[in-house]
Design an enzyme around this catalytic site. Structure first.
Site, mmCIF file in Angstrom:
data_model
loop_
_atom_site.group_PDB
_atom_site.id
_atom_site.type_symbol
_atom_site.label_atom_id
_atom_site.label_comp_id
_atom_site.label_asym_id
_atom_site.label_seq_id
_atom_site.Cartn_x
_atom_site.Cartn_y
_atom_site.Cartn_z
ATOM 1 N N ARG A 1 0.841 -1.195 0.000
ATOM 2 C CA ARG A 1 0.000 0.000 0.000
ATOM 3 C C ARG A 1 0.877 1.246 0.000
ATOM 4 N NH1 ARG A 1 -4.880 -1.144 4.353
ATOM 5 N NH2 ARG A 1 -5.720 -3.018 3.360
ATOM 6 N N ASP B 1 1.753 5.266 0.067
ATOM 7 C CA ASP B 1 1.211 6.419 0.776
ATOM 8 C C ASP B 1 0.744 7.489 -0.198
ATOM 9 O OD1 ASP B 1 1.858 5.195 3.171
ATOM 10 O OD2 ASP B 1 3.762 6.272 3.401
ATOM 11 N N TYR C 1 12.221 0.219 -4.381
ATOM 12 C CA TYR C 1 11.813 1.616 -4.542
ATOM 13 C C TYR C 1 12.997 2.439 -5.044
ATOM 14 C CZ TYR C 1 7.357 1.197 -1.972
ATOM 15 O OH TYR C 1 6.079 0.877 -1.573
ATOM 16 N N ARG D 1 10.556 6.703 3.240
ATOM 17 C CA ARG D 1 10.718 8.167 3.291
ATOM 18 C C ARG D 1 11.490 8.605 4.535
ATOM 19 N NH1 ARG D 1 5.953 11.473 2.988
ATOM 20 N NH2 ARG D 1 4.612 9.798 3.722
#
Length: 279
Positions: A50, A52, A121, A209
């Site tokens: 999921r 953000d 990522y 992040r």
């Protein structure tokens, strides 16, 4: 039958992946399109991860369980294979910032979330004025100070391996923060953009992040190289570790085992992580 669906989206105008009442989300848009094309009252998918609010994806993966007769009926008289027709028709009604890249039948043991071996990522930063391109401003973070990539990579070595990443995660009741990072490295693209590649078995909420915020703080000379390891050892979330903006983050790829190993992978990922495993 179980169908794997590969997706890409620009997260800038989405409130993340997960359905939320009254908000535009990737899951909400996608499941509504599926229900329309398949002529079903509703459609529900399972996703690899999921993302953000504001996070992008090139390599998101979801799966859907569907009666074969329903798929065939939705294809109508199309001469194409039903899954090819499904992709074409979905893309015909989906918004331009959400695309289906492919759909394929997979074994029942395949699970988009629990079968995944790793997620990859990328985080992109323009840290000098000459690298800032307004045409990609929704996908590249513009930073006012130059980054020392060598210092960031030296700090990143302390974060590799199996650890409790509680210092870099937003806590969720009942959710583990134990993860294994297998790659965390910064480099420059030919355009000069600084890009971090991070690969792990999974990521907890806001973990990527927070890692980026920590390393960029070091890269700008505001903390020593040892600070990343010190924050990791603290094992508690601190406001001293900034969470980097979502704009630079993209889910690039999700990796899965061969078909013969899918069932065994499910057993591994569904098992509770033992804190005793962590150093």
């Amino acid at each position: 039958m179980r169908i794997r669906i590969d997706l890409a989206y620009d997260g800038g105008d989405f409130h993340g992946w997960a359905r939320q009442p009254g908000l535009r989300t990737v899951q909400g848009e996608f499941e509504a399109a599926l229900a329309t094309v398949l002529r079903l009252p509703e459609a529900r998918v399972v996703v690899a991860g999921r993302t953000d609010t504001g996070v992008h994806a090139r390599g998101q993966v979801a799966h859907l369980d569907l009666d074969r007769a329903a798929l065939d009926a939705s294809a109508g008289r199309s001469p194409e294979p039903p899954l090819v027709t499904l992709v074409r028709r979905l893309n015909g009604i989906l918004p331009a910032d959400l695309r289906v890249r492919r759909a394929s039948e997979v074994p029942a043991e395949f699970d988009a979330r629990f079968s995944a071996l790793w997620r990859r990522y990328a985080y992109r930063v323009a840290d000098r004025p000459e690298y800032a391109d307004p045409l990609v401003r929704q996908h590249v973070l513009i930073r006012s100070r130059p980054l020392d990539l060598a210092a960031m990579n030296a700090a990143a070595t302390d974060l590799l391996g199996l650890h409790d990443f509680a210092s870099f995660c937003k806590p969720r009741e009942g959710a583990t923060t134990i993860r294994t990072i297998t790659r965390l490295h910064w480099e420059r693209e030919p355009s000069g953009i600084a890009v971090a590649h991070v690969v792990a078995d999974a990521f907890c909420h806001s973990m990527v992040r927070a890692l980026m915020g920590c390393l960029m703080t070091i890269g700008e000379g505001r903390q020593d190289v040892s600070w990343a390891g010190e924050r990791l050892d603290a094992a508690t979330r601190s406001p001293a570790v900034p969470v980097a903006p979502a704009v630079g983050l993209t889910l690039e790829e999700v990796g899965y085992p061969p078909t013969a190993e899918l069932a065994a992978r499910l057993l591994v990922t569904r098992a509770k992580r033992d804190p005793g495993e962590v150093r």
